[in-house]
Structure formats: structure tokens, C-alpha cells
Design an enzyme around this catalytic site. Sequence first.
Site: not given
Ligand code: Q9C
Ligand code: ZN
Length: 345
Positions: A162, A198, A200, A287
Site C-alpha cells: 500500500h 493480497d 487488498h 489474507d
Molecule cells: N483499521 C495489508 O493487508 N484497514 N493491509 C483495516 C482497520 C486496512 C491491510 C481496518 C487494511 C490494510 C497489507
Molecule cells: Zn491485505
Amino acid sequence: MITFFSEQHALHAPEFEFFRGERVPCFESPARAVFVRQQLLARGHTLREPDADSRPVLAQVHTPRYLAFLERAWSDWMALDPANCARQPFPSVWPVRTLRSDVEPLNFTARLGLYSMDNGSPLCAGTWAAAKAGADAAVSAVGLLGAGERGVFCATRPPGHHAGADFMGGYCFLNNAAVAAQALRQQGCDRVAVLDVDYHHGNGTQSLFYDRSDVLFVSLHGDPRTEYPFYLGHADETGAGAGEGFNLNLPLPAGSPACAWFDALEVACARMARHGADALVVSLGLDTFAGDPISTFALKADDYSRLGQRLAKLAVPTVFVLEGGYAAAELGVNAVNVIEGFEQD
Ligand code: Q9C
Ligand code: ZN
């Protein structure tokens, strides 16, 4: 498979993040790497300490002012108030449309907002050291591909995909996959492919290579209309300028079954085969697992072996870089299944 692993990862250990308005323990925790290390050792893989300095490549991926901010962020935070040693900094204001991002404010929180895409990426004293060790692992892995290795795994955290040229977000600070891709280019690979699996969308990686034809970016992820990072990752993002046609997003609806995910993987593999890459970087987020606490796909442990086997069929030297995956206790099994599937084939 040779794996790069640094104990420095444990220096990034913020205590909490915000989730639905509440403070909750960080999903992206040191325990994740502990489980991966344990499973690698149990199954006979070799761990190595990163031995390359990523600094020259980092300077080609991130902006000087972002790197300077990140490296000094904790000492700047501490300088404001000694009591800050027990407080996590979070941004509270961002330069959205019409506001200026060319002038760096002096105020710490204003700078933190300038260099963040969300309030979900807490910093702590060891964040820079841990993130730098991850980028060092990425460059070290590329060196081994140059020496003839077929596959190398970077079991690093915090994740990276990200993070963009000048911002952190989504638990990511330095874009390890982009560092690997750029190091491969420096090492003489004319064409590189980055496959991001991933859950996301890898907005940082996409943005870093969006106008380039030498690095193809392909991503399978939850549809950004409902899933983080929300503001990038749609199917109509195909690249710009010289990079037109070298970005492929394959968003899937939240809750998609594993069969739909593997159908999309075939589309991704067909595009990568057409690119004729000399090397592949896999942003290995896990994930997509059925038991992940913040995601909605349904892959099971055996599906990760199948993923590794399919990627081996591309027959291209490959660097695997760990990204997300928050079912910590199952993360080791799932990660090692991918790399053993890759080696099996
Ligand atoms: N603040 C990766 O998998 N939102 N990042 C989560 C709680 C962000 C995931 C909600 C998720 C980011 C690398
Ligand atoms: Zn992720």
C-alpha cells in the site's frame, strides 16, 4: 527455498489501531512473523539474514522527503514531548483535493497526514528499522536470483504494497515488492512482472509503475467499491502513457469463492506469460484465507499449495514478498504451502 528473515521485524510493534471507532490490538503483529519462521524451520527451510543495503533502490522507489520523514519520524515525535514515548502518533488531517502537498508543514501531525493515506498505519520507535530490514531482504533476494536461484522468499513485516512513492498506509511503510522489481531492473532484467495476490489491492505498487511498460502489474483483490483501499484497484485502470496496457486489475466481489479466485489467477497468468518477463515478484498476501479476520475470501491451506504450483508453471525466477494475512496462527502453514508448492512443481 532460501528465505530472508530479520529479527528486526519485531521492532515494529505498535500497540493498537482504530477499528470501527475503537482501539483494538494491531492485526499486523510480530506474532505473524514468529509463526512463519517457526513453520519454515519445522519444514526444513533455510533462513538468512538480509545482507544487502536497499538504500540506493529505495531512493528510486520513494521520494527523498518521504524517506527523510519516515527515518526521523519517531525522534521528531519524541522531541515534541518526552511523554510521547508511550503514545502512538496518528494523522488527523490530510491534504485532499484543493489543499497543497508541495509545501511540507513544520507541524509533526500535519507532516504525518501529508505522508499517510489513512489513520490505520501506526508508527512506533522501531518502525524504520523493521521496514528497512524488509527492503534489505527484497534486494538480497534479487541478488540470489542473479546468482541462479529459481525462487526466494522474503518473510518480512511490516508489509509494503500500500506504500507509494511518498506515503504510508494499510500497515505499509516501504514498498518491498516495488523495491524488488526495481532492483531486478537494475540487475539487468528488461521485463519484470509483479503479481499481487493480497486480498487488498496493491495501490502503492500500481501507482509506482503505472506509466511504465517494463514492469507489468497484475492484481487479484476484493472489489474496491466495498474493500480497502477503496480509491484504487478498479478494472478500468489499465496504465498510462508508455504504461498503457501494463496494468491489470482483477477485482472480485467480497465473499467470492476459491473457484472464482483461481479463475482470475488464470487470467493473471495468461497476461504475465504474454509479457515475457525475465523475473516475477509476488506480493504474497495471505489474507485471502477463509479464516482471515478482516477479509472475505475463502482460500484454504491446500489452495496455497495449488497457488505455488501454478506460479512455478510460469517458469520464471521468482521473489515472494510477504504482505498481509492476519490469521496469524495459520499464516506459517499457508505461506510455506505456497513456497513448497512452487518447489514441488
Ligand atoms: N483499521 C495489508 O493487508 N484497514 N493491509 C483495516 C482497520 C486496512 C491491510 C481496518 C487494511 C490494510 C497489507
Ligand atoms: Zn491485505
